[in-house]
Design a protein around this motif. Structure first.
Motif, PDB file in Angstrom:
ATOM      1  N   LYS A  88       0.845  -1.192   0.000  1.00 36.61           N
ATOM      2  CA  LYS A  88       0.000   0.000   0.000  1.00 36.61           C
ATOM      3  C   LYS A  88       0.884   1.248   0.000  1.00 36.61           C
ATOM      4  O   LYS A  88       1.635   1.486   0.953  1.00 36.61           O
ATOM      5  N   MET A  89       0.813   2.042  -1.050  1.00 37.80           N
ATOM      6  CA  MET A  89       1.569   3.293  -1.112  1.00 37.80           C
ATOM      7  C   MET A  89       0.651   4.437  -0.678  1.00 37.80           C
ATOM      8  O   MET A  89      -0.065   5.037  -1.482  1.00 37.80           O
ATOM      9  N   ASN A  90       0.660   4.701   0.635  1.00 36.42           N
ATOM     10  CA  ASN A  90      -0.153   5.785   1.164  1.00 36.42           C
ATOM     11  C   ASN A  90       0.733   6.783   1.901  1.00 36.42           C
ATOM     12  O   ASN A  90       1.960   6.653   1.936  1.00 36.42           O
ATOM     13  N   GLY A  91       0.096   7.788   2.513  1.00 38.66           N
ATOM     14  CA  GLY A  91       0.844   8.822   3.206  1.00 38.66           C
ATOM     15  C   GLY A  91       1.690   8.279   4.344  1.00 38.66           C
ATOM     16  O   GLY A  91       2.829   8.711   4.554  1.00 38.66           O
ATOM     17  N   LEU A  92       1.143   7.304   5.088  1.00 43.05           N
ATOM     18  CA  LEU A  92       1.878   6.722   6.211  1.00 43.05           C
ATOM     19  C   LEU A  92       3.112   5.983   5.720  1.00 43.05           C
ATOM     20  O   LEU A  92       4.189   6.064   6.339  1.00 43.05           O
ATOM     21  N   ASN A  93       2.961   5.262   4.612  1.00 43.34           N
ATOM     22  CA  ASN A  93       4.093   4.530   4.029  1.00 43.34           C
ATOM     23  C   ASN A  93       5.203   5.491   3.646  1.00 43.34           C
ATOM     24  O   ASN A  93       6.377   5.296   3.987  1.00 43.34           O
ATOM     25  N   ILE A  94       4.843   6.547   2.936  1.00 39.28           N
ATOM     26  CA  ILE A  94       5.840   7.533   2.493  1.00 39.28           C
ATOM     27  C   ILE A  94       6.502   8.201   3.697  1.00 39.28           C
ATOM     28  O   ILE A  94       7.719   8.439   3.716  1.00 39.28           O
ATOM     29  N   ALA A  95       5.697   8.500   4.722  1.00 38.84           N
ATOM     30  CA  ALA A  95       6.243   9.138   5.924  1.00 38.84           C
ATOM     31  C   ALA A  95       7.240   8.218   6.622  1.00 38.84           C
ATOM     32  O   ALA A  95       8.296   8.676   7.088  1.00 38.84           O
ATOM     33  N   CYS A  96       6.937   6.916   6.682  1.00 39.81           N
ATOM     34  CA  CYS A  96       7.842   5.956   7.321  1.00 39.81           C
ATOM     35  C   CYS A  96       9.148   5.816   6.538  1.00 39.81           C
ATOM     36  O   CYS A  96      10.228   5.747   7.130  1.00 39.81           O
ATOM     37  N   ILE A  97       9.039   5.771   5.208  1.00 36.35           N
ATOM     38  CA  ILE A  97      10.239   5.679   4.374  1.00 36.35           C
ATOM     39  C   ILE A  97      11.108   6.915   4.560  1.00 36.35           C
ATOM     40  O   ILE A  97      12.335   6.830   4.704  1.00 36.35           O
ATOM     41  N   THR A  98      10.474   8.081   4.583  1.00 34.36           N
ATOM     42  CA  THR A  98      11.212   9.334   4.773  1.00 34.36           C
ATOM     43  C   THR A  98      11.896   9.374   6.138  1.00 34.36           C
ATOM     44  O   THR A  98      13.065   9.759   6.253  1.00 34.36           O
ATOM     45  N   THR A  99      11.162   8.942   7.175  1.00 34.13           N
ATOM     46  CA  THR A  99      11.730   8.924   8.525  1.00 34.13           C
ATOM     47  C   THR A  99      12.916   7.967   8.603  1.00 34.13           C
ATOM     48  O   THR A  99      13.952   8.287   9.201  1.00 34.13           O
ATOM     49  N   ALA A 100      12.760   6.787   8.001  1.00 32.55           N
ATOM     50  CA  ALA A 100      13.850   5.800   8.014  1.00 32.55           C
ATOM     51  C   ALA A 100      15.085   6.354   7.307  1.00 32.55           C
ATOM     52  O   ALA A 100      16.221   6.149   7.759  1.00 32.55           O
ATOM     53  N   PHE A 101      14.871   7.087   6.217  1.00 31.87           N
ATOM     54  CA  PHE A 101      15.994   7.666   5.474  1.00 31.87           C
ATOM     55  C   PHE A 101      16.700   8.734   6.315  1.00 31.87           C
ATOM     56  O   PHE A 101      17.932   8.804   6.344  1.00 31.87           O
ATOM     57  N   ILE A 102      15.921   9.532   7.034  1.00 33.14           N
ATOM     58  CA  ILE A 102      16.504  10.568   7.886  1.00 33.14           C
ATOM     59  C   ILE A 102      17.301   9.948   9.032  1.00 33.14           C
ATOM     60  O   ILE A 102      18.402  10.395   9.360  1.00 33.14           O
ATOM     61  N   VAL A 103      16.732   8.904   9.642  1.00 28.22           N
ATOM     62  CA  VAL A 103      17.431   8.198  10.723  1.00 28.22           C
ATOM     63  C   VAL A 103      18.732   7.595  10.203  1.00 28.22           C
ATOM     64  O   VAL A 103      19.775   7.641  10.869  1.00 28.22           O
ATOM     65  N   PHE A 104      18.678   7.049   8.983  1.00 27.12           N
ATOM     66  CA  PHE A 104      19.882   6.469   8.376  1.00 27.12           C
ATOM     67  C   PHE A 104      20.954   7.538   8.169  1.00 27.12           C
ATOM     68  O   PHE A 104      22.126   7.320   8.484  1.00 27.12           O
ATOM     69  N   LEU A 105      20.547   8.698   7.677  1.00 28.76           N
ATOM     70  CA  LEU A 105      21.500   9.795   7.482  1.00 28.76           C
ATOM     71  C   LEU A 105      22.088  10.257   8.811  1.00 28.76           C
ATOM     72  O   LEU A 105      23.286  10.558   8.905  1.00 28.76           O
ATOM     73  N   ALA A 106      21.233  10.280   9.849  1.00 27.61           N
ATOM     74  CA  ALA A 106      21.717  10.682  11.173  1.00 27.61           C
ATOM     75  C   ALA A 106      22.746   9.687  11.695  1.00 27.61           C
ATOM     76  O   ALA A 106      23.750  10.073  12.311  1.00 27.61           O
ATOM     77  N   PHE A 107      22.492   8.405  11.429  1.00 27.96           N
ATOM     78  CA  PHE A 107      23.449   7.383  11.870  1.00 27.96           C
ATOM     79  C   PHE A 107      24.784   7.529  11.153  1.00 27.96           C
ATOM     80  O   PHE A 107      25.851   7.480  11.778  1.00 27.96           O
ATOM     81  N   ILE A 108      24.717   7.724   9.840  1.00 27.58           N
ATOM     82  CA  ILE A 108      25.951   7.869   9.063  1.00 27.58           C
ATOM     83  C   ILE A 108      26.755   9.069   9.529  1.00 27.58           C
ATOM     84  O   ILE A 108      27.987   9.066   9.528  1.00 27.58           O
ATOM     85  N   GLY A 109      26.065  10.123   9.958  1.00 25.34           N
ATOM     86  CA  GLY A 109      26.755  11.306  10.421  1.00 25.34           C
ATOM     87  C   GLY A 109      27.252  11.214  11.854  1.00 25.34           C
ATOM     88  O   GLY A 109      28.018  12.074  12.300  1.00 25.34           O
ATOM     89  N   SER A 110      26.836  10.172  12.581  1.00 27.38           N
ATOM     90  CA  SER A 110      27.242  10.005  13.977  1.00 27.38           C
ATOM     91  C   SER A 110      28.634   9.398  14.074  1.00 27.38           C
ATOM     92  O   SER A 110      29.226   8.973  13.070  1.00 27.38           O
ATOM     93  N   GLU A 111      29.145   9.327  15.299  1.00 29.55           N
ATOM     94  CA  GLU A 111      30.471   8.743  15.519  1.00 29.55           C
ATOM     95  C   GLU A 111      30.494   7.270  15.133  1.00 29.55           C
ATOM     96  O   GLU A 111      31.449   6.790  14.518  1.00 29.55           O
ATOM     97  N   ALA A 112      29.400   6.541  15.512  1.00 32.02           N
ATOM     98  CA  ALA A 112      29.317   5.121  15.154  1.00 32.02           C
ATOM     99  C   ALA A 112      29.273   4.956  13.638  1.00 32.02           C
ATOM    100  O   ALA A 112      29.870   4.032  13.079  1.00 32.02           O
ATOM    101  N   GLY A 113      28.555   5.866  12.956  1.00 27.61           N
ATOM    102  CA  GLY A 113      28.481   5.811  11.506  1.00 27.61           C
ATOM    103  C   GLY A 113      29.819   6.062  10.855  1.00 27.61           C
ATOM    104  O   GLY A 113      30.171   5.432   9.848  1.00 27.61           O
ATOM    105  N   GLN A 114      30.588   6.972  11.425  1.00 26.99           N
ATOM    106  CA  GLN A 114      31.920   7.260  10.888  1.00 26.99           C
ATOM    107  C   GLN A 114      32.844   6.045  11.018  1.00 26.99           C
ATOM    108  O   GLN A 114      33.667   5.783  10.132  1.00 26.99           O
ATOM    109  N   GLU A 115      32.692   5.307  12.105  1.00 26.06           N
ATOM    110  CA  GLU A 115      33.480   4.081  12.276  1.00 26.06           C
ATOM    111  C   GLU A 115      33.123   3.070  11.193  1.00 26.06           C
ATOM    112  O   GLU A 115      33.994   2.372  10.659  1.00 26.06           O
ATOM    113  N   TYR A 116      31.833   2.990  10.887  1.00 31.31           N
ATOM    114  CA  TYR A 116      31.391   2.075   9.829  1.00 31.31           C
ATOM    115  C   TYR A 116      31.933   2.513   8.476  1.00 31.31           C
ATOM    116  O   TYR A 116      32.363   1.700   7.655  1.00 31.31           O
TER     117      TYR A 116
END
Length: 409
Positions: A244-272
């Motif tokens: 189902k491609m609805n508003g909630l789906n898109i919002a979850c994908i966007t949130t997951a992408f933002i969290v992923f970017l935050a992780f990559i920018g963190s100290e743990a992400g830099q180690e990875y």
């Protein structure tokens, strides 16, 4: 699996209770013979005709021959120093039991194998055989998956043949490496995921994720394939059998992408990120000039590294006859599946598109830390079951559509 588990538990009980009475090594050899007979009988029960039975038995016998050669004549490819180190650490773990369960850099696998050595004796051939056993169990579970997908008998044979005789899974299955066990848990997760799309029982999606989690204990990268399972659990439309491609789906994908970017920018992400720039030797190294230092570099390099992992050796990087053989007998499976997927995208069931997402995410995670063709081949074959199931699902639908058109004409 439950029948084989009962057999193993019975053998383990006998080994523990008779270790001061019987020769444990002879007993382990007897168990190998007994378990081979078990698999032959089980293959007979699962096979729909003689050809399928011979494919399964032939794959088992070929691995047993390789095991004998490897243990008594000379080491075969992939049974290298890594495998020997696993054995040594497992023996060390077995010797420390039952007082303490040692932890080593190889982690979960050496601990599990150490417990097995403690029960059955520290015999390397027994560890090798158990890896073969996991691959055989995966073969029978693939037949269950074929039934869920309603594959024709011809396509069942093709799928079983590829699983049994593809060179890299074969080489991995007799060596004392983590791959054999991981193959089984990955296949098990696919089975329960596809079963969930049939009956939507909570138990099935839990088992799919749990199987991936257990597999990730052997190598953490495989946990990436749990994401599409959980995504499907939340957003799979049971009436329409699609996401189902609805508003909630898109919002979850966007949130997951933002969290992923935050992780990559963190100290743990830099180690990875730093792991993607490790030095590597050998003539099969690739993308040596691609340096990943920032989150933006990571997002740019990730897809490129994933592509190299899935399709290596790239045609322009072929060095010798072995690379050509790998390209023809291993990489071709991934290339052909991608071709089928792209050609038939509009008619592919959503559940199989999610399997492709598993491959993409797995390729991204493993690809970031992989720097040469040899390692790429080894890691991508952890995901081979996804590719094989996806390829056969598409091929089966294409075959059936062709037969329908033939009947109409």
């Amino acid at each position: 699996m439950r029948y084989y588990l009962i057999l193993l538990l019975s053998e383990g009980f006998i080994s523990l209770t008779t270790q001061d009475i019987l020769d444990r090594e002879l007993l382990a050899l007897f168990y190998v013979v007994l378990n081979v007979l078990f698999f032959i009988l089980y293959f007979y029960r699962k096979s729909e005709d003689k050809t399928l039975f011979m494919i399964l038995v032939g794959g088992l016998m070929l691995r047993m021959a390789a095991l004998y050669y490897d243990r008594n004549v000379a080491w075969l490819p992939f049974n290298t120093t890594d495998a020997q180190r696993f054995h040594e650490l497992s023996v060390e773990t077995a010797n420390a039991l039952p007082d303490v369960l040692l932890e080593h850099f190889t982690g979960f696998y050496s601990q599990v194998l150490g417990v097995i050595y403690y029960i059955f004796g520290p015999y390397q051939f027994w560890g090798h055989f158990l890896n073969i056993s996991f691959v055989m169990l995966a073969a029978t579970k693939l037949l269950d998956i074929a039934d869920l997908m309603k594959l024709t008998l011809t396509n069942k044979k093709i799928m079983s043949f590829i699983w049994m005789f593809a060179p890299i899974p074969f080489l991995m299955s007799y060596a004392l490496l983590r791959e054999g066990s991981m193959y089984y848990f990955v296949v098990l997760s696919i089975y329960y995921f596809l079963k969930w799309t049939k009956d939507y029982r909570l138990f099935n999606i839990i088992m799919a994720v749990l199987s991936v989690y257990i597999g990730s204990k052997y190598h953490e990268g495989v946990i990436a394939v749990a994401v599409p399972y959980l995504y499907a659990f939340v957003f799979y439309d049971r009436q329409k059998n699609k996401i189902k491609m609805n508003g909630l789906n898109i919002a979850c994908i966007t949130t997951a992408f933002i969290v992923f970017l935050a992780f990559i920018g963190s100290e743990a992400g830099q180690e990875y990120i730093q792991k993607t720039n490790a030095e590597t030797g050998g003539g099969s190294a690739y993308l040596t000039n691609l340096k990943v230092e920032t989150p933006l570099d990571f997002l740019f390099a990730g897809p490129i590294k994933a592509v190299f992992l899935v399709y290596s050796p790239m045609p322009w990087l072929v060095r010798n006859g072995m690379d050509i053989i790998t390209l023809l007998l291993d990489s071709s499976l991934w290339i052909y599946t991608t071709y089928l997927f792209a050609k038939n995208y509009k008619t592919i069931d959503s559940r199989y598109k999610l399997l492709m997402l598993c491959i993409i995410l797995g390729g991204f995670v493993y690809g970031m830390g992989t720097l040469n063709t040899g390692t790429a081949i080894r890691h991508r074959n952890k995901l081979m079951a996804f590719t094989l199931v996806l390829m056969m699902a598409i091929k089966n639908n294409v075959d059936l559509d062709y037969e329908k058109r033939e009947m109409i004409e």
